[in-house]
Motif scaffolding. Structure first.
Motif, PDB file in Angstrom:
ATOM      1  N   LEU A 246      54.296  50.150  40.931  1.00 49.06           N
ATOM      2  CA  LEU A 246      53.341  49.072  41.755  1.00 49.06           C
ATOM      3  C   LEU A 246      54.627  48.226  42.209  1.00 49.06           C
ATOM      4  CD1 LEU A 246      51.342  48.057  39.076  1.00 49.06           C
ATOM      5  CD2 LEU A 246      50.700  48.729  41.188  1.00 49.06           C
ATOM      6  N   ALA A 247      55.919  48.004  42.154  1.00 46.83           N
ATOM      7  CA  ALA A 247      56.293  46.839  42.785  1.00 46.83           C
ATOM      8  C   ALA A 247      57.380  48.178  44.028  1.00 46.83           C
ATOM      9  CB  ALA A 247      58.038  47.399  41.913  1.00 46.83           C
ATOM     10  N   LEU A 248      57.150  49.811  44.156  1.00 47.09           N
ATOM     11  CA  LEU A 248      57.882  50.075  44.818  1.00 47.09           C
ATOM     12  C   LEU A 248      56.400  49.957  45.934  1.00 47.09           C
ATOM     13  CD1 LEU A 248      60.048  51.942  44.741  1.00 47.09           C
ATOM     14  CD2 LEU A 248      58.455  54.366  43.897  1.00 47.09           C
ATOM     15  N   ARG A 249      55.137  50.866  45.212  1.00 47.58           N
ATOM     16  CA  ARG A 249      54.397  50.236  46.168  1.00 47.58           C
ATOM     17  C   ARG A 249      54.440  49.066  47.087  1.00 47.58           C
ATOM     18  NH1 ARG A 249      49.110  52.200  48.201  1.00 47.58           N
ATOM     19  NH2 ARG A 249      47.572  49.803  48.205  1.00 47.58           N
ATOM     20  N   LYS A 250      54.965  47.987  46.552  1.00 47.57           N
ATOM     21  CA  LYS A 250      54.667  46.585  47.399  1.00 47.57           C
ATOM     22  C   LYS A 250      55.423  46.851  48.266  1.00 47.57           C
ATOM     23  CE  LYS A 250      53.926  41.356  45.637  1.00 47.57           C
ATOM     24  NZ  LYS A 250      54.885  40.916  46.551  1.00 47.57           N
ATOM     25  N   TYR A 251      56.813  47.265  47.624  1.00 51.51           N
ATOM     26  CA  TYR A 251      57.904  47.686  48.627  1.00 51.51           C
ATOM     27  C   TYR A 251      57.750  48.456  50.054  1.00 51.51           C
ATOM     28  CZ  TYR A 251      62.646  47.463  50.787  1.00 51.51           C
ATOM     29  OH  TYR A 251      63.929  47.533  51.435  1.00 51.51           O
ATOM     30  N   ARG A 252      57.384  48.902  49.783  1.00 43.94           N
ATOM     31  CA  ARG A 252      57.162  50.218  50.252  1.00 43.94           C
ATOM     32  C   ARG A 252      55.544  49.864  51.554  1.00 43.94           C
ATOM     33  NH1 ARG A 252      56.735  55.982  48.802  1.00 43.94           N
ATOM     34  NH2 ARG A 252      58.693  55.695  47.622  1.00 43.94           N
ATOM     35  N   LEU A 253      55.161  49.178  51.257  1.00 48.18           N
ATOM     36  CA  LEU A 253      53.246  48.088  52.022  1.00 48.18           C
ATOM     37  C   LEU A 253      54.097  47.301  52.977  1.00 48.18           C
ATOM     38  CD1 LEU A 253      50.082  48.470  49.311  1.00 48.18           C
ATOM     39  CD2 LEU A 253      49.827  49.811  51.274  1.00 48.18           C
ATOM     40  N   GLU A 254      55.368  46.824  52.447  1.00 52.88           N
ATOM     41  CA  GLU A 254      55.277  45.779  53.167  1.00 52.88           C
ATOM     42  C   GLU A 254      57.119  45.484  54.101  1.00 52.88           C
ATOM     43  OE1 GLU A 254      56.937  43.162  49.845  1.00 52.88           O
ATOM     44  OE2 GLU A 254      54.761  42.532  49.684  1.00 52.88           O
ATOM     45  N   HIS A 255      57.166  46.976  53.883  1.00 52.12           N
ATOM     46  CA  HIS A 255      58.567  47.098  54.693  1.00 52.12           C
ATOM     47  C   HIS A 255      57.895  48.277  55.617  1.00 52.12           C
ATOM     48  CE1 HIS A 255      60.133  44.831  51.892  1.00 52.12           C
ATOM     49  NE2 HIS A 255      60.550  44.055  53.200  1.00 52.12           N
ATOM     50  N   ASN A 256      57.851  49.572  54.607  1.00 50.96           N
ATOM     51  CA  ASN A 256      57.445  50.747  55.855  1.00 50.96           C
ATOM     52  C   ASN A 256      55.926  50.883  56.654  1.00 50.96           C
ATOM     53  OD1 ASN A 256      59.362  51.249  54.022  1.00 50.96           O
ATOM     54  ND2 ASN A 256      58.631  53.365  53.118  1.00 50.96           N
ATOM     55  N   ARG A 257      54.610  50.114  56.417  1.00 52.96           N
ATOM     56  CA  ARG A 257      53.904  50.535  57.044  1.00 52.96           C
ATOM     57  C   ARG A 257      53.352  49.093  57.787  1.00 52.96           C
ATOM     58  NH1 ARG A 257      51.442  54.704  55.090  1.00 52.96           N
ATOM     59  NH2 ARG A 257      50.206  54.337  56.272  1.00 52.96           N
ATOM     60  N   ALA A 258      53.478  49.280  59.591  1.00 50.06           N
ATOM     61  CA  ALA A 258      52.802  48.787  60.498  1.00 50.06           C
ATOM     62  C   ALA A 258      51.358  48.525  59.885  1.00 50.06           C
ATOM     63  CB  ALA A 258      53.046  49.382  61.646  1.00 50.06           C
TER      64      ALA A 258
ATOM     65  N   VAL B 188      46.280  40.991  33.179  1.00 48.44           N
ATOM     66  CA  VAL B 188      46.082  43.060  34.331  1.00 48.44           C
ATOM     67  C   VAL B 188      45.990  42.243  34.897  1.00 48.44           C
ATOM     68  CG1 VAL B 188      43.333  43.191  34.135  1.00 48.44           C
ATOM     69  CG2 VAL B 188      44.491  42.419  32.222  1.00 48.44           C
ATOM     70  N   GLY B 189      46.324  41.462  35.370  1.00 47.08           N
ATOM     71  CA  GLY B 189      46.660  41.360  36.898  1.00 47.08           C
ATOM     72  C   GLY B 189      47.650  41.110  37.531  1.00 47.08           C
ATOM     73  N   MET B 190      48.299  41.210  36.567  1.00 50.43           N
ATOM     74  CA  MET B 190      49.866  41.993  36.889  1.00 50.43           C
ATOM     75  C   MET B 190      49.516  43.197  37.032  1.00 50.43           C
ATOM     76  SD  MET B 190      52.486  39.352  34.689  1.00 50.43           S
ATOM     77  CE  MET B 190      52.446  38.408  34.964  1.00 50.43           C
ATOM     78  N   THR B 191      48.798  44.003  36.497  1.00 50.66           N
ATOM     79  CA  THR B 191      49.063  45.790  36.942  1.00 50.66           C
ATOM     80  C   THR B 191      48.149  45.872  37.803  1.00 50.66           C
ATOM     81  OG1 THR B 191      48.995  44.577  34.490  1.00 50.66           O
ATOM     82  CG2 THR B 191      48.360  47.385  35.617  1.00 50.66           C
ATOM     83  N   LEU B 192      46.535  45.782  37.821  1.00 52.60           N
ATOM     84  CA  LEU B 192      46.150  46.432  38.452  1.00 52.60           C
ATOM     85  C   LEU B 192      45.657  45.591  39.730  1.00 52.60           C
ATOM     86  CD1 LEU B 192      42.130  46.034  35.537  1.00 52.60           C
ATOM     87  CD2 LEU B 192      44.124  47.536  36.688  1.00 52.60           C
ATOM     88  N   PHE B 193      46.956  44.741  39.795  1.00 50.86           N
ATOM     89  CA  PHE B 193      46.497  43.969  41.432  1.00 50.86           C
ATOM     90  C   PHE B 193      48.206  43.654  41.102  1.00 50.86           C
ATOM     91  CE2 PHE B 193      42.475  42.141  39.777  1.00 50.86           C
ATOM     92  CZ  PHE B 193      41.884  43.477  41.507  1.00 50.86           C
ATOM     93  N   GLY B 194      49.534  44.737  40.434  1.00 56.43           N
ATOM     94  CA  GLY B 194      50.139  44.112  41.049  1.00 56.43           C
ATOM     95  C   GLY B 194      51.238  44.613  42.400  1.00 56.43           C
ATOM     96  N   ASP B 195      50.386  45.495  42.684  1.00 51.09           N
ATOM     97  CA  ASP B 195      51.345  45.585  43.931  1.00 51.09           C
ATOM     98  C   ASP B 195      50.807  44.286  44.787  1.00 51.09           C
ATOM     99  OD1 ASP B 195      48.433  46.266  44.255  1.00 51.09           O
ATOM    100  OD2 ASP B 195      48.734  47.920  45.863  1.00 51.09           O
ATOM    101  N   LEU B 196      49.422  43.487  45.086  1.00 46.80           N
ATOM    102  CA  LEU B 196      49.335  42.431  45.877  1.00 46.80           C
ATOM    103  C   LEU B 196      50.203  40.866  45.821  1.00 46.80           C
ATOM    104  CD1 LEU B 196      45.571  42.954  45.089  1.00 46.80           C
ATOM    105  CD2 LEU B 196      46.776  43.833  46.772  1.00 46.80           C
ATOM    106  N   ASP B 197      50.106  40.186  46.992  1.00 43.59           N
ATOM    107  CA  ASP B 197      50.630  38.908  46.523  1.00 43.59           C
ATOM    108  C   ASP B 197      49.718  38.000  46.165  1.00 43.59           C
ATOM    109  OD1 ASP B 197      53.236  38.760  47.240  1.00 43.59           O
ATOM    110  OD2 ASP B 197      52.038  38.940  49.763  1.00 43.59           O
ATOM    111  N   VAL B 198      49.675  37.510  45.451  1.00 43.75           N
ATOM    112  CA  VAL B 198      48.523  36.282  45.022  1.00 43.75           C
ATOM    113  C   VAL B 198      48.023  34.791  45.431  1.00 43.75           C
ATOM    114  CG1 VAL B 198      47.044  35.617  42.715  1.00 43.75           C
ATOM    115  CG2 VAL B 198      47.854  37.742  42.729  1.00 43.75           C
ATOM    116  N   SER B 199      47.025  34.807  46.131  1.00 44.32           N
ATOM    117  CA  SER B 199      46.419  32.877  46.304  1.00 44.32           C
ATOM    118  C   SER B 199      45.574  32.832  45.055  1.00 44.32           C
ATOM    119  CB  SER B 199      45.978  33.113  47.308  1.00 44.32           C
ATOM    120  OG  SER B 199      46.534  33.053  48.842  1.00 44.32           O
ATOM    121  N   THR B 200      45.409  31.036  44.853  1.00 44.49           N
ATOM    122  CA  THR B 200      45.049  31.082  43.826  1.00 44.49           C
ATOM    123  C   THR B 200      43.834  30.060  44.316  1.00 44.49           C
ATOM    124  OG1 THR B 200      46.149  31.690  41.584  1.00 44.49           O
ATOM    125  CG2 THR B 200      44.479  30.611  41.426  1.00 44.49           C
TER     126      THR B 200
END
Ligand code: ADP
Ligand code: MG
Length: 705
Positions: free
Chosen positions: A240-252, A440-452
């Protein structure tokens, strides 16, 4: 027994671990076929075939050392067995176990098949809770463990209990797994470097493997389990961390910054002041959208906290920059409600809105898709299903800048991975009012930033929640009518008896008939359920929204998102059939205006769990607290699990139970990815391979070099 002839230099560790099951000592082709049903194909599979439970035999006792109520095991000889019929389908099986000159009586009610395991003269070990009956010790439904003539009782041991399949019993399974562990566990390489293990209080795999199968004591079992639970969760969190990193850095994604001018123009459209929470959430969204990388944000908030406003802001920000926005809702009712809210707010503007649902005619749909592709629509509201189908069929938005996914806690990480297209990504905002347990949030949405969003708009009133018995109905309906007379509106919710639309229709219609002839005869009632056509549903919702019908008799189709502030009354029938999250969602329908809400749940719970759930519901109005309670009441299981989200199931970790390790693994994974985003350090190569093997496809990580 067949076994592979040793090749001249001797097989390598990898080859030995990959030995097909049928060539493993003591297995053979016939058993191998049975074992395949348990996904045991190669020798190494047995190493990672973890027990589903353990039988603690460490309390081995002589009969005269037994203590009432304290579990113990006793070894003895079967002296006498008697099976009696005690009624139709009922039986009592009694066995007398002799140990020297003392006896222990064992009883089984209605388990006649146990008879065959209790051969007279046989040596057995029984384990259970002893009770003194008169002068004799007794155990009801003890576990039994046959022992060979001169075999020692497995004293001081904790025996594994494995999942089984037809044709293989527990003892055979123990021997097969035990054999493999003994000969091969020491060949397994660790995925973790040694210093990592030490720093994280983890046992090396060669130490943990034998102990998870056949632990020396409870402390070793705990350490061994910790090792594997941690590993499983760490690998997932790394992915998940890898995916998040990629989304944040490698995708435009297109940078869509706000400005005070844009802000003023958008905020003017809302007929109220933003709450502090909404303002903060909007600021977080704007910061994300200003970046040249896609936003991936989860907005979670209490029911009725005003998430739609934040979504509208984000969409109008995209539109202000000449981009399109897609707004996806789980139901047609909700999609239409959003479209109406938007159209009302934007009546005086030039923003063009389209509604994409399953009810469009072929021609209408083609027309709409044409406009989407030509950029002639700015905001497209649709249902998840339809929008998803459109995305799959290759219909292109001319200039998609933002996708908002409303009320979708089921739309997990895998589904989001599937939505992405090549090239430029849109920004993503996912919203949910079903507060999910932290882990559960940390897992299923583990690649997202969260606003509450924790606050609700000012002036909201409490919903008084009651759980009532049938005897209180008369009084409830009196009260209900009084409130209707005072101008309020209400929902009456019928449960789904089965997951069949047909039954659903019958049930709710019956309730409608009974009420319109009885308690609510002088009021105008509407009906809403899943079997109605979309235009019938629209008509029913419109009539209710406008106040033409005072009461809406409905199934839980109104559960999600429906917003009619004047509705403050609700009765729920068959409350024991609803989950806690669902009840809370339903309650959210009547906490949206300035009048207090009244909710009465009629329920006949049959289990303790069901009773606890209703109890928690009436006492707690905080959705986040309820989510945690729900999670604990349900206990372990895959309900909130990874599988329905398209991720491989967890084999040993449990998100409900292992919360501390989830947090630990997540923190550690994020730390590692922060310093080594692609895990290129050679010492993490094995870990990296494991991450890709397990999650590469599901999380779209496949292209790592
Ligand atoms: P949810 O978060 O459950 O999706 P909604 O966005 O549907 O909630 O908002 C619930 C109700 O609150 C709507 O009627 C909306 O107009 C109203 N609302 C939202 N924000 C505010 C606010 N800042 N002040 C007053 N009412 C608001
Ligand atoms: Mg909503």
């Amino acid at each position: 027994m067949s076994s592979v002839p040793p090749a001249s230099p001797g097989p390598s560790a990898a080859e030995r671990l990959a030995t097909p099951a049928q060539f493993v000592k003591g297995i053979g082709p016939q058993r191998a076929e049975l074992l395949a049903k348990l996904d045991l194909h190669y020798a190494r599979d047995f190493l990672f075939f973890f027990p589903r439970a353990y039988q603690d035999l460490s309390e081995l006792r002589e009969i005269d050392q037994l203590e009432e109520g304290r579990s113990a095991s006793v070894v003895g000889i079967v002296e006498e067995v008697e099976l009696r019929n005690t009624g139709p389908g009922k039986s009592l099986l009694g066995m007398l176990l002799r140990q020297g000159t003392r006896f222990l009586r064992c009883l089984w009610f209605n388990q006649p098949w146990m008879r065959q395991k209790l051969e007279e003269g046989r040596r057995l070990m029984v384990s259970g809770e002893p009770k003194l009956e008169g002068l004799r010790w007794e155990m009801i439904h003890p576990r039994i463990e046959p022992l060979a003539e001169n075999e020692d009782a497995p004293a001081g041991r904790i025996l594994p209990v494995y999942p089984l399949t037809d044709g293989i019993n527990q003892n055979q399974m123990r021997r097969m797994v035990g054999g493999v562990v003994e000969s091969l566990a020491e060949l397994v390489d660790d995925v973790f470097p040694e210093d990592f293990l030490a720093a994280h209080d983890l046992w090396p795999i060669r130490r943990a493997l034998p102990q998870i199968h056949s632990p020396d004591d409870q402390a070793s079992l705990e350490q061994a389990r910790r090792r594997f639970i941690y590993q499983e969760l760490f690998v997932l969190q790394l992915a998940l961390a890898l995916r998040k990193y990629r989304l944040e850095h490698n995708r435009a994604a297109p940078p869509l910054p706000t400005s005070s001018k844009i802000d003023a123009r958008i905020v003017r459209l809302f007929p109220f002041e933003l709450t502090a929470g909404q303002r903060q959430t909007i600021d977080e969204i704007c910061a994300d959208m200003a970046r040249p990388h896609p936003m991936n944000r989860l907005l979670q908030g209490e029911v009725g906290s005003g998430k739609t406003v934040a979504a509208m802001y984000a969409m109008l920000l995209a539109v202000a920059h000449g981009y399109q926005a897609a707004f996806m809702a789980p139901t047609e009712i909700l999609a239409r409600q959003h479209q109406q809210t938007l159209s009302r707010a934007l009546a005086a503007s030039k923003v063009r809105i389209g509604l994409l649902t399953g009810t469009l005619t072929v021609g209408e749909r083609a027309d709409l898709l044409g406009k989407i592709a030509a950029g002639e629509l700015d905001i497209v509201v649709g249902t998840h299903a339809v929008t998803h189908a459109v995305a799959q069929s290759g219909v292109e938005f001319a200039k998609l800048g933002l996708v908002v996914i409303d009320e979708q806690h089921r739309f997990g990480v895998r589904q989001r991975a599937a939505l992405k297209k090549a090239g430029i990504d849109p920004h993503y905002l996912v919203m949910t009012a079903t507060p999910i347990p932290r882990t559960v949030g940390m897992t299923l949405f583990g690649d997202l930033d969260v606003s509450t969003l924790r606050d609700v708009p000012p002036g909201r009133q409490k919903v008084h929640t009651y759980w009532a018995a049938d005897a209180q109905r008369l009084k409830w309906w009196q009260f209900f009518r009084k409130e209707l007379d005072a101008g309020r509106q209400g929902y009456i919710i019928a449960p789904l008896v089965e997951e069949s639309d047909f039954v659903e229709g019958v049930n709710v219609r019956e309730l409608f008939e009974v009420l319109s002839r009885g308690e609510l005869a002088n009021y105008s009632l509407g009906l809403l359920h899943g079997r109605m056509t979309p235009s019938e549903k629209d008509a029913a919702m419109d009539a209710f929204r406008s106040g033409r019908t005072q009461v809406l008799v409905a199934t839980s189709v109104v559960e999600v998102g429906v917003d009619v502030p004047n509705a403050t009354l609700m009765a729920i029938e068959g409350g024991e059939r609803f989950g806690l999250a669902q009840l809370h969602q339903l309650r959210g329908r009547i906490s949206r205006g300035s009048h207090p809400g009244y909710l009465c749940v009629f329920a006949n719970p049959q289990t303790d769990e069901s009773r606890d759930r209703l109890d928690a519901f009436t006492k707690t109005s905080d959705g986040f607290a309820l989510a945690e309670i729900d999670f604990r009441l349900r206990g372990p299981g895959d309900l909130f699990g990874t599988r329905q989200h398209g991720l491989p199931p967890l084999r040993i970790a449990d998100l409900a139970r292992d919360t501390a390790i989830v947090e630990e693994a997540r923190r550690d994974a994020q730390e590692l990815v922060a310093v080594d985003p692609e895990l290129t350090t050679p010492r993490f190569a094995a870990l990296r391979r494991m991450v890709l093997f397990r999650y590469g496809e599901a999380l779209d990580l496949g292209d790592v070099g």
